[in-house]
Design a protein around this motif. Structure first.
Motif, PDB file in Angstrom:
ATOM      1  N   GLN A 250       1.311   4.073  -3.012  1.00 34.70           N
ATOM      2  CA  GLN A 250       1.088   5.493  -2.747  1.00 34.70           C
ATOM      3  C   GLN A 250       2.332   6.313  -3.067  1.00 34.70           C
ATOM      4  O   GLN A 250       2.245   7.388  -3.643  1.00 34.70           O
ATOM      5  CB  GLN A 250       0.690   5.698  -1.280  1.00 34.70           C
ATOM      6  CG  GLN A 250      -0.681   5.189  -0.950  1.00 34.70           C
ATOM      7  CD  GLN A 250      -0.964   5.214   0.546  1.00 34.70           C
ATOM      8  OE1 GLN A 250      -0.076   5.424   1.366  1.00 34.70           O
ATOM      9  NE2 GLN A 250      -2.225   4.960   0.900  1.00 34.70           N
ATOM     10  N   HIS A 251       3.486   5.795  -2.697  1.00 37.05           N
ATOM     11  CA  HIS A 251       4.760   6.489  -2.933  1.00 37.05           C
ATOM     12  C   HIS A 251       5.020   6.701  -4.430  1.00 37.05           C
ATOM     13  O   HIS A 251       5.589   7.709  -4.830  1.00 37.05           O
ATOM     14  CB  HIS A 251       5.907   5.703  -2.298  1.00 37.05           C
ATOM     15  CG  HIS A 251       7.259   6.298  -2.549  1.00 37.05           C
ATOM     16  ND1 HIS A 251       7.696   7.431  -1.892  1.00 37.05           N
ATOM     17  CD2 HIS A 251       8.249   5.932  -3.382  1.00 37.05           C
ATOM     18  CE1 HIS A 251       8.903   7.737  -2.313  1.00 37.05           C
ATOM     19  NE2 HIS A 251       9.275   6.833  -3.208  1.00 37.05           N
TER      20      HIS A 251
ATOM     21  N   LYS B 203       0.838  -1.210   0.000  1.00 35.67           N
ATOM     22  CA  LYS B 203       0.000   0.000   0.000  1.00 35.67           C
ATOM     23  C   LYS B 203       0.871   1.258   0.000  1.00 35.67           C
ATOM     24  O   LYS B 203       0.652   2.181  -0.792  1.00 35.67           O
ATOM     25  CB  LYS B 203      -0.928  -0.015   1.215  1.00 35.67           C
ATOM     26  CG  LYS B 203      -1.904   1.145   1.254  1.00 35.67           C
ATOM     27  CD  LYS B 203      -2.868   1.002   2.414  1.00 35.67           C
ATOM     28  CE  LYS B 203      -2.178   1.433   3.679  1.00 35.67           C
ATOM     29  NZ  LYS B 203      -3.049   1.485   4.852  1.00 35.67           N
TER      30      LYS B 203
ATOM     31  N   GLU C  56      -5.077   3.097  -7.064  1.00 33.17           N
ATOM     32  CA  GLU C  56      -5.468   1.792  -6.514  1.00 33.17           C
ATOM     33  C   GLU C  56      -6.660   1.244  -7.239  1.00 33.17           C
ATOM     34  O   GLU C  56      -7.499   1.874  -7.706  1.00 33.17           O
ATOM     35  CB  GLU C  56      -5.776   1.912  -5.019  1.00 33.17           C
ATOM     36  CG  GLU C  56      -4.541   2.187  -4.226  1.00 33.17           C
ATOM     37  CD  GLU C  56      -4.819   2.181  -2.724  1.00 33.17           C
ATOM     38  OE1 GLU C  56      -5.915   1.816  -2.281  1.00 33.17           O
ATOM     39  OE2 GLU C  56      -3.918   2.543  -2.009  1.00 33.17           O
TER      40      GLU C  56
END
Length: 88
Positions: free
Chosen positions: A82-83, A78, A88
């Motif tokens: 996100q990084h 996750k 998603e």
């Protein structure tokens, strides 16, 4: 004498839930402090399930065993997604 025909109700409040993110951070720190490569050690633990990959320094071994290994992988994936700005 108490009435033994009724069932007693006992309630225990659960303590605060420890999140995988917090556990990973604490374990990473403990492994770093002891001079281990945290990435290699955490991967070894996740792949094998053997807690001896994690130092007992600062209670890291006990902490990491409070969360399922798949939850650790989920948290890491996750954060990685996100990084990298992936949707998603």
């Amino acid at each position: 004498m108490k009435d033994l025909s009724n069932t007693q109700f006992f309630s225990v409040e659960s303590g605060p839930q420890v999140q995988a993110k917090d556990i990973l951070e604490a374990v990473f720190q403990a492994l770093s402090e002891k001079g281990y490569n945290p990435v290699n050690q955490i991967v070894g633990y996740i792949m094998s399930g053997d807690p001896t990959y994690i130092t007992s320094h600062n209670g890291a071994r006990s902490l990491i065993m409070k969360v399922e290994r798949d939850e650790l992988v989920e948290e890491m994936l996750k954060v990685y997604i996100q990084h990298n700005g992936w949707n998603e």
